[in-house]
Design a protein around this motif. Structure first.
Motif, PDB file in Angstrom:
ATOM      1  N   SER A  41       5.494   1.112   7.861  1.00  0.00           N
ATOM      2  CA  SER A  41       6.352   2.221   7.431  1.00  0.00           C
ATOM      3  C   SER A  41       6.056   3.489   8.216  1.00  0.00           C
ATOM      4  O   SER A  41       6.966   4.268   8.533  1.00  0.00           O
ATOM      5  CB  SER A  41       6.177   2.480   5.931  1.00  0.00           C
ATOM      6  OG  SER A  41       4.819   2.778   5.626  1.00  0.00           O
ATOM      7  N   SER A  42       4.789   3.720   8.556  1.00  0.00           N
ATOM      8  CA  SER A  42       4.441   4.912   9.327  1.00  0.00           C
ATOM      9  C   SER A  42       4.902   4.766  10.776  1.00  0.00           C
ATOM     10  O   SER A  42       5.270   5.755  11.422  1.00  0.00           O
ATOM     11  CB  SER A  42       2.931   5.163   9.280  1.00  0.00           C
ATOM     12  OG  SER A  42       2.227   4.252  10.105  1.00  0.00           O
ATOM     13  N   ALA A  43       4.889   3.536  11.302  1.00  0.00           N
ATOM     14  CA  ALA A  43       5.367   3.297  12.669  1.00  0.00           C
ATOM     15  C   ALA A  43       6.861   3.593  12.767  1.00  0.00           C
ATOM     16  O   ALA A  43       7.337   4.130  13.774  1.00  0.00           O
ATOM     17  CB  ALA A  43       5.084   1.854  13.079  1.00  0.00           C
ATOM     18  N   VAL A  44       7.610   3.248  11.722  1.00  0.00           N
ATOM     19  CA  VAL A  44       9.046   3.538  11.700  1.00  0.00           C
ATOM     20  C   VAL A  44       9.283   5.047  11.709  1.00  0.00           C
ATOM     21  O   VAL A  44      10.151   5.548  12.436  1.00  0.00           O
ATOM     22  CB  VAL A  44       9.707   2.893  10.461  1.00  0.00           C
ATOM     23  CG1 VAL A  44      11.145   3.367  10.298  1.00  0.00           C
ATOM     24  CG2 VAL A  44       9.662   1.372  10.560  1.00  0.00           C
ATOM     25  N   VAL A  45       8.504   5.784  10.928  1.00  0.00           N
ATOM     26  CA  VAL A  45       8.638   7.243  10.881  1.00  0.00           C
ATOM     27  C   VAL A  45       8.302   7.856  12.241  1.00  0.00           C
ATOM     28  O   VAL A  45       9.023   8.735  12.745  1.00  0.00           O
ATOM     29  CB  VAL A  45       7.708   7.835   9.793  1.00  0.00           C
ATOM     30  CG1 VAL A  45       7.690   9.366   9.876  1.00  0.00           C
ATOM     31  CG2 VAL A  45       8.162   7.390   8.412  1.00  0.00           C
ATOM     32  N   ALA A  46       7.203   7.389  12.850  1.00  0.00           N
ATOM     33  CA  ALA A  46       6.801   7.920  14.157  1.00  0.00           C
ATOM     34  C   ALA A  46       7.863   7.642  15.214  1.00  0.00           C
ATOM     35  O   ALA A  46       8.156   8.499  16.058  1.00  0.00           O
ATOM     36  CB  ALA A  46       5.464   7.294  14.574  1.00  0.00           C
ATOM     37  N   GLY A 222      12.806   7.160   6.208  1.00  0.00           N
ATOM     38  CA  GLY A 222      11.555   6.495   6.563  1.00  0.00           C
ATOM     39  C   GLY A 222      10.352   7.126   5.888  1.00  0.00           C
ATOM     40  O   GLY A 222       9.450   6.429   5.412  1.00  0.00           O
ATOM     41  N   PHE A 223      10.350   8.471   5.822  1.00  0.00           N
ATOM     42  CA  PHE A 223       9.237   9.178   5.190  1.00  0.00           C
ATOM     43  C   PHE A 223       9.196   8.884   3.695  1.00  0.00           C
ATOM     44  O   PHE A 223       8.124   8.648   3.116  1.00  0.00           O
ATOM     45  CB  PHE A 223       9.368  10.676   5.442  1.00  0.00           C
ATOM     46  CG  PHE A 223       8.157  11.472   5.055  1.00  0.00           C
ATOM     47  CD1 PHE A 223       7.025  11.456   5.853  1.00  0.00           C
ATOM     48  CD2 PHE A 223       8.140  12.228   3.894  1.00  0.00           C
ATOM     49  CE1 PHE A 223       5.893  12.173   5.498  1.00  0.00           C
ATOM     50  CE2 PHE A 223       7.019  12.950   3.531  1.00  0.00           C
ATOM     51  CZ  PHE A 223       5.892  12.926   4.335  1.00  0.00           C
ATOM     52  N   LEU A 224      10.374   8.870   3.060  1.00  0.00           N
ATOM     53  CA  LEU A 224      10.437   8.555   1.630  1.00  0.00           C
ATOM     54  C   LEU A 224       9.976   7.119   1.373  1.00  0.00           C
ATOM     55  O   LEU A 224       9.255   6.855   0.405  1.00  0.00           O
ATOM     56  CB  LEU A 224      11.866   8.741   1.109  1.00  0.00           C
ATOM     57  CG  LEU A 224      12.365  10.188   1.001  1.00  0.00           C
ATOM     58  CD1 LEU A 224      13.832  10.221   0.594  1.00  0.00           C
ATOM     59  CD2 LEU A 224      11.521  10.974  -0.019  1.00  0.00           C
ATOM     60  N   GLY A 225      10.380   6.202   2.253  1.00  0.00           N
ATOM     61  CA  GLY A 225       9.943   4.816   2.116  1.00  0.00           C
ATOM     62  C   GLY A 225       8.445   4.674   2.290  1.00  0.00           C
ATOM     63  O   GLY A 225       7.791   3.911   1.562  1.00  0.00           O
ATOM     64  N   MET A 226       7.889   5.407   3.235  1.00  0.00           N
ATOM     65  CA  MET A 226       6.440   5.355   3.463  1.00  0.00           C
ATOM     66  C   MET A 226       5.679   5.866   2.247  1.00  0.00           C
ATOM     67  O   MET A 226       4.687   5.261   1.817  1.00  0.00           O
ATOM     68  CB  MET A 226       6.086   6.180   4.701  1.00  0.00           C
ATOM     69  CG  MET A 226       4.607   6.172   5.055  1.00  0.00           C
ATOM     70  SD  MET A 226       4.238   7.180   6.515  1.00  0.00           S
ATOM     71  CE  MET A 226       4.557   8.838   5.861  1.00  0.00           C
ATOM     72  N   LEU A 227       6.148   6.969   1.661  1.00  0.00           N
ATOM     73  CA  LEU A 227       5.477   7.517   0.480  1.00  0.00           C
ATOM     74  C   LEU A 227       5.627   6.588  -0.721  1.00  0.00           C
ATOM     75  O   LEU A 227       4.719   6.459  -1.540  1.00  0.00           O
ATOM     76  CB  LEU A 227       6.043   8.897   0.138  1.00  0.00           C
ATOM     77  CG  LEU A 227       5.746  10.021   1.140  1.00  0.00           C
ATOM     78  CD1 LEU A 227       6.356  11.322   0.658  1.00  0.00           C
ATOM     79  CD2 LEU A 227       4.241  10.177   1.349  1.00  0.00           C
ATOM     80  N   THR A 228       6.792   5.916  -0.817  1.00  0.00           N
ATOM     81  CA  THR A 228       7.047   5.030  -1.953  1.00  0.00           C
ATOM     82  C   THR A 228       6.173   3.784  -1.910  1.00  0.00           C
ATOM     83  O   THR A 228       5.568   3.399  -2.910  1.00  0.00           O
ATOM     84  CB  THR A 228       8.530   4.616  -1.979  1.00  0.00           C
ATOM     85  OG1 THR A 228       9.343   5.797  -2.093  1.00  0.00           O
ATOM     86  CG2 THR A 228       8.804   3.696  -3.168  1.00  0.00           C
ATOM     87  N   TYR A 229       6.111   3.140  -0.741  1.00  0.00           N
ATOM     88  CA  TYR A 229       5.415   1.850  -0.637  1.00  0.00           C
ATOM     89  C   TYR A 229       3.964   1.965  -0.178  1.00  0.00           C
ATOM     90  O   TYR A 229       3.134   1.125  -0.513  1.00  0.00           O
ATOM     91  CB  TYR A 229       6.184   0.930   0.314  1.00  0.00           C
ATOM     92  CG  TYR A 229       7.540   0.537  -0.211  1.00  0.00           C
ATOM     93  CD1 TYR A 229       7.672  -0.411  -1.227  1.00  0.00           C
ATOM     94  CD2 TYR A 229       8.697   1.123   0.282  1.00  0.00           C
ATOM     95  CE1 TYR A 229       8.915  -0.753  -1.724  1.00  0.00           C
ATOM     96  CE2 TYR A 229       9.948   0.783  -0.207  1.00  0.00           C
ATOM     97  CZ  TYR A 229      10.047  -0.156  -1.218  1.00  0.00           C
ATOM     98  OH  TYR A 229      11.282  -0.497  -1.712  1.00  0.00           O
ATOM     99  N   ASP A 230       3.659   2.998   0.615  1.00  0.00           N
ATOM    100  CA  ASP A 230       2.300   3.111   1.150  1.00  0.00           C
ATOM    101  C   ASP A 230       1.689   4.478   0.874  1.00  0.00           C
ATOM    102  O   ASP A 230       0.758   4.887   1.567  1.00  0.00           O
ATOM    103  CB  ASP A 230       2.319   2.863   2.669  1.00  0.00           C
ATOM    104  CG  ASP A 230       2.785   1.459   3.009  1.00  0.00           C
ATOM    105  OD1 ASP A 230       2.262   0.502   2.409  1.00  0.00           O
ATOM    106  OD2 ASP A 230       3.671   1.318   3.877  1.00  0.00           O
TER     107      ASP A 230
END
Length: 328
Positions: A41-46, A222-230
């Protein structure tokens, strides 16, 4: 008309981007290293952040490196057109989902199986093009879609060897997860690609400006997904935990790959794209077998892969439908 040199350069770039991204992503998700594995998820945001910065620089270059012109375009096309910008929220959210699904798929499938199965995006793109754009397909194209489905089905056919059967039994769950992720990604790729094409045809905005708009929503989703899952792991060890050189290469390839394809696609006709797909599948198969050593191909796999490659060429044989704009 594009020169032969530009055509072959396009072929090389398409093969390199497609093959390298898949193989490095697969390698990064299976690499045994000390410490935690990086967060997909962080790779997607980056990657989204890099895309936005790259597209801003391209718009800056198109306007003779004028800061005033860049600022004016961004205000006029994004800030002053909120409805037009909001239209990109739908494909952006779908693309963000797709990018996360590709990490899941390559965490559970070898690169060769992934490459062949992911060609089903030709089917989904064709169907969405017919329903959303009113595009008409010829006999050869419909036939190619049937061959494509048969080829992908054969690639998923279980092997009869004892060793392969034991291996399949141990990884049956991950195989199902991987294939499901690819299939959903194919559907999302088809819909988002056609939707994005429809928006581009209805406006005269630069493709780079459109990709900035896509990237803005992609970064947010992507940031919201990262915070939600990781979220917990990000708070504990940071967003860039587990990153290494391979991870940064994957992020760069994912971020810049779509932009590179968008830049060279005008030189690549259907036959050239067919060659690129075929070479990418062949290279992925060879490297998965000899280097990653996570793939043991069977005769059924090779037959299915041959059908998929043949279907790719056949789809581009009759007529020349307008290529879908690449999502950056």
């Amino acid at each position: 008309m594009a020169s032969p040199r530009l055509k072959y350069l396009s072929l090389g770039v398409l093969v390199f981007q497609t093959t390298t991204l898949v193989l490095t992503m697969r390698y990064s998700r299976t690499l045994q290293a000390e410490g935690p594995r990086y967060l997909a998820s962080s790779a997607v945001v980056a990657a989204e952040l890099i895309k936005i910065l790259t597209c801003v620089m391209l718009v800056f270059k198109e306007n003779s490196y004028s800061v005033r012109a860049l600022n004016s375009i961004l205000r006029q096309e994004i800030a002053h057109k909120p409805i037009e910008t909001l239209k990109l929220a739908i494909p952006s959210g779908i693309y963000t989902l797709q990018n996360n699904l590709l990490y899941i798929a390559l965490s559970n499938l070898d690169a060769a199986t992934y490459q062949v199965t992911y060609q089903l995006k030709i089917l989904t793109t064709a169907l969405f093009s017919v329903s959303m754009l009113g595009r008409r397909l010829g006999v050869y194209q419909w036939l190619s879609l049937l061959i494509l489905m048969a080829g992908v089905a054969l690639v998923q056919w279980p092997s009869d060897s004892v060793e392969a059967t034991d291996k399949k039994a141990l990884s049956a769950g991950s195989q199902v997860v991987g294939v499901t992720a690819v299939l959903v990604a194919c559907c999302s790729s088809g819909f988002a690609g056609v939707y994005f094409e429809k928006i581009l045809k209805e406006s005269k905005q630069s493709v780079w400006v459109r990709n900035i708009q896509l990237g803005m929503f992609g970064l947010m989703f992507g940031f919201l997904g990262m915070l939600t899952y990781d979220g917990k792991r990000v708070l504990d060890s940071g967003m860039f935990q587990g990153y290494n050189t391979v991870t940064f290469v994957v992020v760069a390839l994912q971020a810049l790959g779509g932009l590179v394809i968008a830049a060279v696609i005008k030189y690549a006709d259907n036959i050239l794209k067919g060659f690129a797909t075929s070479l990418s599948i062949i290279l992925s198969t060879l490297i998965s077998y000899f280097w990653l050593q996570d793939f043991d191909p069977s005769g059924v796999f090779f037959f299915g892969a041959a059908l998929v490659i043949g279907a790719t060429f056949l789809y581009g044989y009759e007529g020349k439908p307008a290529p879908n704009p690449s999502r950056a």
